[in-house]
Design an enzyme around this catalytic site. Structure first.
Site, mmCIF file in Angstrom:
data_model
loop_
_atom_site.group_PDB
_atom_site.id
_atom_site.type_symbol
_atom_site.label_atom_id
_atom_site.label_comp_id
_atom_site.label_asym_id
_atom_site.label_seq_id
_atom_site.Cartn_x
_atom_site.Cartn_y
_atom_site.Cartn_z
ATOM 1 C CG HIS A 1 -9.416 6.073 7.936
ATOM 2 N ND1 HIS A 1 -8.568 4.842 7.889
ATOM 3 C CD2 HIS A 1 -8.615 6.283 6.273
ATOM 4 C CE1 HIS A 1 -8.085 4.035 7.131
ATOM 5 N NE2 HIS A 1 -8.372 4.890 5.772
ATOM 6 C CG ASP B 1 -3.671 9.847 2.300
ATOM 7 O OD1 ASP B 1 -3.053 9.565 2.024
ATOM 8 O OD2 ASP B 1 -4.730 9.531 2.601
HETATM 9 P P1 5GP Z 1 -7.770 3.085 3.817
HETATM 10 O O1 5GP Z 1 -6.843 2.919 2.090
HETATM 11 O O2 5GP Z 1 -7.046 2.835 4.755
HETATM 12 O O3 5GP Z 1 -8.777 4.252 3.150
HETATM 13 O O4 5GP Z 1 -6.437 4.743 3.623
HETATM 14 C C1 5GP Z 1 -4.994 4.873 4.600
HETATM 15 C C2 5GP Z 1 -4.191 6.102 4.448
HETATM 16 O O5 5GP Z 1 -3.587 5.953 4.991
HETATM 17 C C3 5GP Z 1 -3.961 5.792 2.385
HETATM 18 O O6 5GP Z 1 -4.744 6.920 1.592
HETATM 19 C C4 5GP Z 1 -2.847 6.281 2.956
HETATM 20 O O7 5GP Z 1 -2.314 6.762 1.447
HETATM 21 C C5 5GP Z 1 -2.612 6.516 4.296
HETATM 22 N N1 5GP Z 1 -1.403 6.135 5.000
HETATM 23 C C6 5GP Z 1 -0.562 4.880 5.285
HETATM 24 N N2 5GP Z 1 0.288 5.359 5.502
HETATM 25 C C7 5GP Z 1 0.317 6.233 6.120
HETATM 26 C C8 5GP Z 1 1.737 6.885 6.918
HETATM 27 O O8 5GP Z 1 2.727 6.347 7.729
HETATM 28 N N3 5GP Z 1 1.563 8.851 7.230
HETATM 29 C C9 5GP Z 1 -0.180 8.863 6.116
HETATM 30 N N4 5GP Z 1 -0.406 10.409 6.379
HETATM 31 N N5 5GP Z 1 -1.006 8.389 5.493
HETATM 32 C C10 5GP Z 1 -0.743 6.940 5.881
#
Ligand code: 5GP
Length: 137
Positions: free
Chosen positions: A99, A30
């Site tokens: 995810h 992440d």
């Molecule tokens: P959610 O809040 O949707 O469960 O988590 C999405 C996660 O994706 C977040 O923790 C964020 O930091 C991560 N994330 C968003 N964009 C990117 C990216 O371009 N690359 C990576 N490696 N992580 C990402």
């Protein structure tokens, strides 16, 4: 089909620190970790979240979680790990590609994930009955 940044990571159009891959899934760091070693496990298939996932896709993601969690913990010296998948905006989902977060945990790392509420009198049995009814229909 709604494209997200994770589809681009699957196609290697956007860089990511990939730590594991098999035919169905990908695991990468992440970009904004809750702790060092915070990994996201995703299906390569474009699926919105657990509410949208077919059984095989969900099982493949869970199998990758099971396979890599001990190694992720060991690599960063963690003593525990949170396995979390947000579904829809109100839960905190920001990227709408399924995810599972693997968040290594350490003693006294300052995280407090959930608040604990109390049920009103009789509320618990009412809620349980609603869920049982929904699941039986
Ligand atoms: P959610 O809040 O949707 O469960 O988590 C999405 C996660 O994706 C977040 O923790 C964020 O930091 C991560 N994330 C968003 N964009 C990117 C990216 O371009 N690359 C990576 N490696 N992580 C990402």
């Amino acid at each position: 089909m709604h494209e997200t940044i994770f589809d681009k990571i699957v196609r290697r159009e956007v860089p990511a620190e990939i730590v594991y891959e098999d035919d169905e899934t990908l695991a990468f760091l992440d970009i904004a970790p809750s702790n060092p070693g915070h990994v996201l496990v995703i299906p390569k298939k474009n699926v919105r979240n657990v509410l949208d996932a077919d059984k095989d896709t969900w099982m493949s993601v869970m199998e990758t979680v099971r396979t890599i969690a001990p190694g992720v913990m060991k690599a960063v010296g963690a003593t525990g790990i949170n396995v979390i998948s947000n579904a829809e905006e109100s839960s905190g989902q920001v990227v709408f590609h399924l995810h599972v977060h693997l968040i290594p945990r350490f003693e006294n790392d300052g995280h407090k994930l959930f608040v604990n509420k109390k049920y009103e009198e009789d509320e618990m049995s009412v809620v349980a009955e609603k869920i049982r009814t929904e699941l039986a229909s």
